[in-house]
Design a protein around this motif. Structure first.
Motif, PDB file in Angstrom:
ATOM      1  N   GLN A  10     -17.831 -56.414  19.140  1.00 22.86           N
ATOM      2  CA  GLN A  10     -17.666 -56.408  20.590  1.00 22.86           C
ATOM      3  C   GLN A  10     -17.281 -55.029  21.141  1.00 22.86           C
ATOM      4  O   GLN A  10     -17.653 -54.664  22.259  1.00 22.86           O
ATOM      5  N   THR A  11     -16.539 -54.255  20.352  1.00 23.72           N
ATOM      6  CA  THR A  11     -16.171 -52.918  20.822  1.00 23.72           C
ATOM      7  C   THR A  11     -17.399 -52.005  20.871  1.00 23.72           C
ATOM      8  O   THR A  11     -17.473 -51.111  21.733  1.00 23.72           O
ATOM      9  N   ARG A  12     -18.335 -52.224  19.962  1.00 35.44           N
ATOM     10  CA  ARG A  12     -19.583 -51.444  19.992  1.00 35.44           C
ATOM     11  C   ARG A  12     -20.359 -51.743  21.272  1.00 35.44           C
ATOM     12  O   ARG A  12     -20.901 -50.838  21.916  1.00 35.44           O
ATOM     13  N   PHE A  13     -20.406 -53.013  21.653  1.00 40.78           N
ATOM     14  CA  PHE A  13     -21.112 -53.406  22.871  1.00 40.78           C
ATOM     15  C   PHE A  13     -20.471 -52.786  24.100  1.00 40.78           C
ATOM     16  O   PHE A  13     -21.139 -52.174  24.939  1.00 40.78           O
ATOM     17  N   MET A  14     -19.138 -52.927  24.212  1.00 43.83           N
ATOM     18  CA  MET A  14     -18.461 -52.438  25.404  1.00 43.83           C
ATOM     19  C   MET A  14     -18.464 -50.914  25.477  1.00 43.83           C
ATOM     20  O   MET A  14     -18.445 -50.344  26.572  1.00 43.83           O
ATOM     21  N   ALA A  15     -18.531 -50.238  24.327  1.00 46.66           N
ATOM     22  CA  ALA A  15     -18.611 -48.780  24.334  1.00 46.66           C
ATOM     23  C   ALA A  15     -19.886 -48.308  25.016  1.00 46.66           C
ATOM     24  O   ALA A  15     -19.915 -47.226  25.622  1.00 46.66           O
ATOM     25  N   VAL A  16     -20.938 -49.125  24.937  1.00 42.24           N
ATOM     26  CA  VAL A  16     -22.209 -48.772  25.566  1.00 42.24           C
ATOM     27  C   VAL A  16     -22.202 -49.117  27.055  1.00 42.24           C
ATOM     28  O   VAL A  16     -22.683 -48.332  27.882  1.00 42.24           O
ATOM     29  N   VAL A  17     -21.645 -50.280  27.423  1.00 38.82           N
ATOM     30  CA  VAL A  17     -21.836 -50.779  28.790  1.00 38.82           C
ATOM     31  C   VAL A  17     -20.663 -50.526  29.733  1.00 38.82           C
ATOM     32  O   VAL A  17     -20.841 -50.561  30.955  1.00 38.82           O
ATOM     33  N   ASN A  18     -19.488 -50.251  29.196  1.00 38.26           N
ATOM     34  CA  ASN A  18     -18.322 -50.124  30.078  1.00 38.26           C
ATOM     35  C   ASN A  18     -18.482 -48.941  31.028  1.00 38.26           C
ATOM     36  O   ASN A  18     -18.935 -47.865  30.642  1.00 38.26           O
ATOM     37  N   ASN A  19     -18.117 -49.177  32.286  1.00 36.76           N
ATOM     38  CA  ASN A  19     -18.215 -48.150  33.329  1.00 36.76           C
ATOM     39  C   ASN A  19     -19.645 -47.646  33.525  1.00 36.76           C
ATOM     40  O   ASN A  19     -19.872 -46.464  33.813  1.00 36.76           O
ATOM     41  N   ALA A  62     -26.232 -44.812  25.683  1.00 38.61           N
ATOM     42  CA  ALA A  62     -25.478 -44.111  26.727  1.00 38.61           C
ATOM     43  C   ALA A  62     -26.417 -43.519  27.772  1.00 38.61           C
ATOM     44  O   ALA A  62     -26.082 -43.471  28.965  1.00 38.61           O
ATOM     45  N   ALA A  63     -27.606 -43.099  27.339  1.00 34.76           N
ATOM     46  CA  ALA A  63     -28.563 -42.501  28.278  1.00 34.76           C
ATOM     47  C   ALA A  63     -29.257 -43.560  29.123  1.00 34.76           C
ATOM     48  O   ALA A  63     -29.302 -43.456  30.353  1.00 34.76           O
ATOM     49  N   THR A  64     -29.794 -44.595  28.478  1.00 33.85           N
ATOM     50  CA  THR A  64     -30.574 -45.589  29.219  1.00 33.85           C
ATOM     51  C   THR A  64     -29.695 -46.511  30.050  1.00 33.85           C
ATOM     52  O   THR A  64     -30.193 -47.216  30.934  1.00 33.85           O
ATOM     53  N   ALA A  65     -28.391 -46.524  29.795  1.00 34.51           N
ATOM     54  CA  ALA A  65     -27.476 -47.354  30.595  1.00 34.51           C
ATOM     55  C   ALA A  65     -27.429 -46.922  32.048  1.00 34.51           C
ATOM     56  O   ALA A  65     -26.936 -47.658  32.905  1.00 34.51           O
ATOM     57  N   GLN A  66     -27.943 -45.736  32.323  1.00 36.48           N
ATOM     58  CA  GLN A  66     -27.985 -45.242  33.698  1.00 36.48           C
ATOM     59  C   GLN A  66     -29.349 -45.454  34.360  1.00 36.48           C
ATOM     60  O   GLN A  66     -29.536 -45.076  35.520  1.00 36.48           O
ATOM     61  N   ASN A  67     -30.277 -46.042  33.627  1.00 36.98           N
ATOM     62  CA  ASN A  67     -31.642 -46.222  34.124  1.00 36.98           C
ATOM     63  C   ASN A  67     -31.711 -47.402  35.098  1.00 36.98           C
ATOM     64  O   ASN A  67     -31.527 -48.554  34.699  1.00 36.98           O
ATOM     65  N   LYS A  92     -40.751 -71.126  36.022  1.00 38.07           N
ATOM     66  CA  LYS A  92     -41.869 -70.548  35.280  1.00 38.07           C
ATOM     67  C   LYS A  92     -41.865 -69.026  35.320  1.00 38.07           C
ATOM     68  O   LYS A  92     -42.270 -68.368  34.360  1.00 38.07           O
ATOM     69  N   LYS A  93     -41.442 -68.442  36.437  1.00 37.73           N
ATOM     70  CA  LYS A  93     -41.484 -66.989  36.603  1.00 37.73           C
ATOM     71  C   LYS A  93     -40.231 -66.289  36.074  1.00 37.73           C
ATOM     72  O   LYS A  93     -40.177 -65.053  36.062  1.00 37.73           O
ATOM     73  N   ASP A  94     -39.244 -67.047  35.629  1.00 35.98           N
ATOM     74  CA  ASP A  94     -38.006 -66.445  35.140  1.00 35.98           C
ATOM     75  C   ASP A  94     -38.178 -65.900  33.728  1.00 35.98           C
ATOM     76  O   ASP A  94     -39.021 -66.369  32.964  1.00 35.98           O
ATOM     77  N   TYR A  95     -37.358 -64.922  33.390  1.00 38.36           N
ATOM     78  CA  TYR A  95     -37.413 -64.337  32.044  1.00 38.36           C
ATOM     79  C   TYR A  95     -36.009 -64.229  31.459  1.00 38.36           C
ATOM     80  O   TYR A  95     -35.000 -64.324  32.169  1.00 38.36           O
ATOM     81  N   ILE A  96     -35.975 -64.035  30.135  1.00 45.76           N
ATOM     82  CA  ILE A  96     -34.728 -63.954  29.374  1.00 45.76           C
ATOM     83  C   ILE A  96     -34.561 -62.532  28.863  1.00 45.76           C
ATOM     84  O   ILE A  96     -35.502 -61.947  28.321  1.00 45.76           O
ATOM     85  N   VAL A  97     -33.382 -61.972  29.038  1.00 49.99           N
ATOM     86  CA  VAL A  97     -33.071 -60.645  28.509  1.00 49.99           C
ATOM     87  C   VAL A  97     -32.063 -60.784  27.373  1.00 49.99           C
ATOM     88  O   VAL A  97     -31.044 -61.471  27.510  1.00 49.99           O
ATOM     89  N   VAL A  98     -32.350 -60.141  26.256  1.00 47.84           N
ATOM     90  CA  VAL A  98     -31.438 -60.097  25.115  1.00 47.84           C
ATOM     91  C   VAL A  98     -30.807 -58.710  25.053  1.00 47.84           C
ATOM     92  O   VAL A  98     -31.513 -57.688  25.056  1.00 47.84           O
ATOM     93  N   LEU A  99     -29.483 -58.678  24.993  1.00 46.34           N
ATOM     94  CA  LEU A  99     -28.737 -57.424  24.859  1.00 46.34           C
ATOM     95  C   LEU A  99     -28.125 -57.387  23.459  1.00 46.34           C
ATOM     96  O   LEU A  99     -27.136 -58.071  23.196  1.00 46.34           O
ATOM     97  N   PRO A 100     -28.706 -56.599  22.540  1.00 47.49           N
ATOM     98  CA  PRO A 100     -28.277 -56.646  21.136  1.00 47.49           C
ATOM     99  C   PRO A 100     -27.344 -55.508  20.724  1.00 47.49           C
ATOM    100  O   PRO A 100     -27.221 -55.213  19.538  1.00 47.49           O
ATOM    101  N   MET A 101     -26.670 -54.884  21.687  1.00 42.13           N
ATOM    102  CA  MET A 101     -25.919 -53.664  21.365  1.00 42.13           C
ATOM    103  C   MET A 101     -24.694 -53.905  20.482  1.00 42.13           C
ATOM    104  O   MET A 101     -24.135 -52.958  19.931  1.00 42.13           O
ATOM    105  N   SER A 102     -24.255 -55.149  20.334  1.00 42.45           N
ATOM    106  CA  SER A 102     -23.141 -55.440  19.422  1.00 42.45           C
ATOM    107  C   SER A 102     -23.550 -55.266  17.969  1.00 42.45           C
ATOM    108  O   SER A 102     -22.717 -54.975  17.106  1.00 42.45           O
TER     109      SER A 102
END
Length: 286
Positions: free
Chosen positions: A123-132, A98-103, A58-68
């Motif tokens: 997929q390359t758009r997604f990984m450009a945001v999250v890689n490293n 790129a900024a909020t990925a460090q939050n 009941k207390k769990d939540y779902i996160v959607v990552l739409p950066m692709s």
């Protein structure tokens, strides 16, 4: 010669070694699951299986990552509109830049989510945001700790360590399929690394992507090539995979006698294992 270590210091060294081994084993045998969808229409029945796999409390939540997606808000709305019919758990969008990925507050929210869904797009758009970034680390840790990571289309491609980008090295313009099988033609880059021993291709039968997956197997013969059709998914529990959905999953592996022609980088394969699976069937990867 005197013992350089006291019994107490030896005990500390042994404990530290055990912690390192335990950490390595956890990374190799994650507690989480992957629900990888090959794109196309996602039926309510298929998404109910996603929820059942995630085992939300009941207390769990779902996160959607739409950066692709080129239209992340639309991707999120489409997902949420379907899912609110199927679950009462909160659904939130975290569209990282790129900024909020460090939050740390936001990345901690990713790590604590029981279900993480990665939308389709590029997929390359997604990984450009999250890689490293801490985002990638948060996804990996969530998976290791027991969360379910799901994705469709581009969100499927990012799951493996070797990610198919969709581009050809020997052809400048993008093509939805490969017109032949050539050595050193497939462009790959770094994915999320949740699947170490397999490479994923999506929209597989619908877009006739055999040449692309076979090209991947030529480049990486030790990997298992998994082609997932539209409206179809694989559920990964460590090394065991179960098929779900409406169509088929093609698995190719163990190429033998691979050689390269001097003309146009064409290749030949003497032997190759190929299997076709439908909903409910299971197979293992290394």
């Amino acid at each position: 010669m005197k013992n350089l270590f006291s019994p107490f210091s030896l005990q500390k060294i042994m404990m530290a070694s055990l912690l390192v081994v335990s950490s390595l084993l956890q990374a190799q045998n994650p507690k989480g699951k992957l629900f990888i969808i090959g794109g196309g229409n996602r039926s309510d029945d298929l998404m109910k299986q996603v929820l059942a796999t995630a085992e939300l409390n009941k207390k769990d939540y779902i996160v959607v990552l739409p950066m692709s997606s080129e239209e992340p808000d639309s991707a999120f709305i489409f997902f949420k509109t379907q899912m609110i019919k199927l679950t009462s758990n909160p659904i939130v969008m975290l569209n990282f830049t790129a900024a909020t990925a460090q939050n740390k507050v936001l990345t901690d929210s990713v790590q604590k989510a029981k279900l993480i869904f990665i939308s389709g797009g590029d997929q390359t758009r997604f990984m450009a945001v999250v890689n490293n970034t801490p985002v990638k680390t948060a996804i990996q840790k969530a998976y290791e700790n027991g969360s379910t990571i799901s994705g469709t289309s581009a969100g499927a491609a990012v799951m493996s360590e070797k990610m198919i980008t969709g581009n050809q090295k020997l052809q400048k313009e993008y093509s939805g399929t490969f017109d032949n099988i050539r050595y050193d033609n497939l462009e790959t880059s770094e994915g999320l690394g949740l699947l170490k021993t397999a490479v994923i291709d999506q929209h597989f039968l619908k877009r006739n992507r055999y040449n692309r997956l076979l090209s991947a197997l030529v480049e990486f013969p030790d990997l298992t090539g998994i082609g997932i059709d539209e409206s179809t998914a694989i559920i990964v529990r460590n090394n065991q995979i179960e098929v779900a959905g409406e169509s088929e999953v093609i698995v190719v592996r163990n190429p033998k006698g691979v050689s390269k022609s001097k003309k146009n980088n064409l290749i030949s394969i003497e032997k190759l294992e190929m299997s076709i699976y439908t909903a409910g069937q299971k197979f293992n990867i290394k």
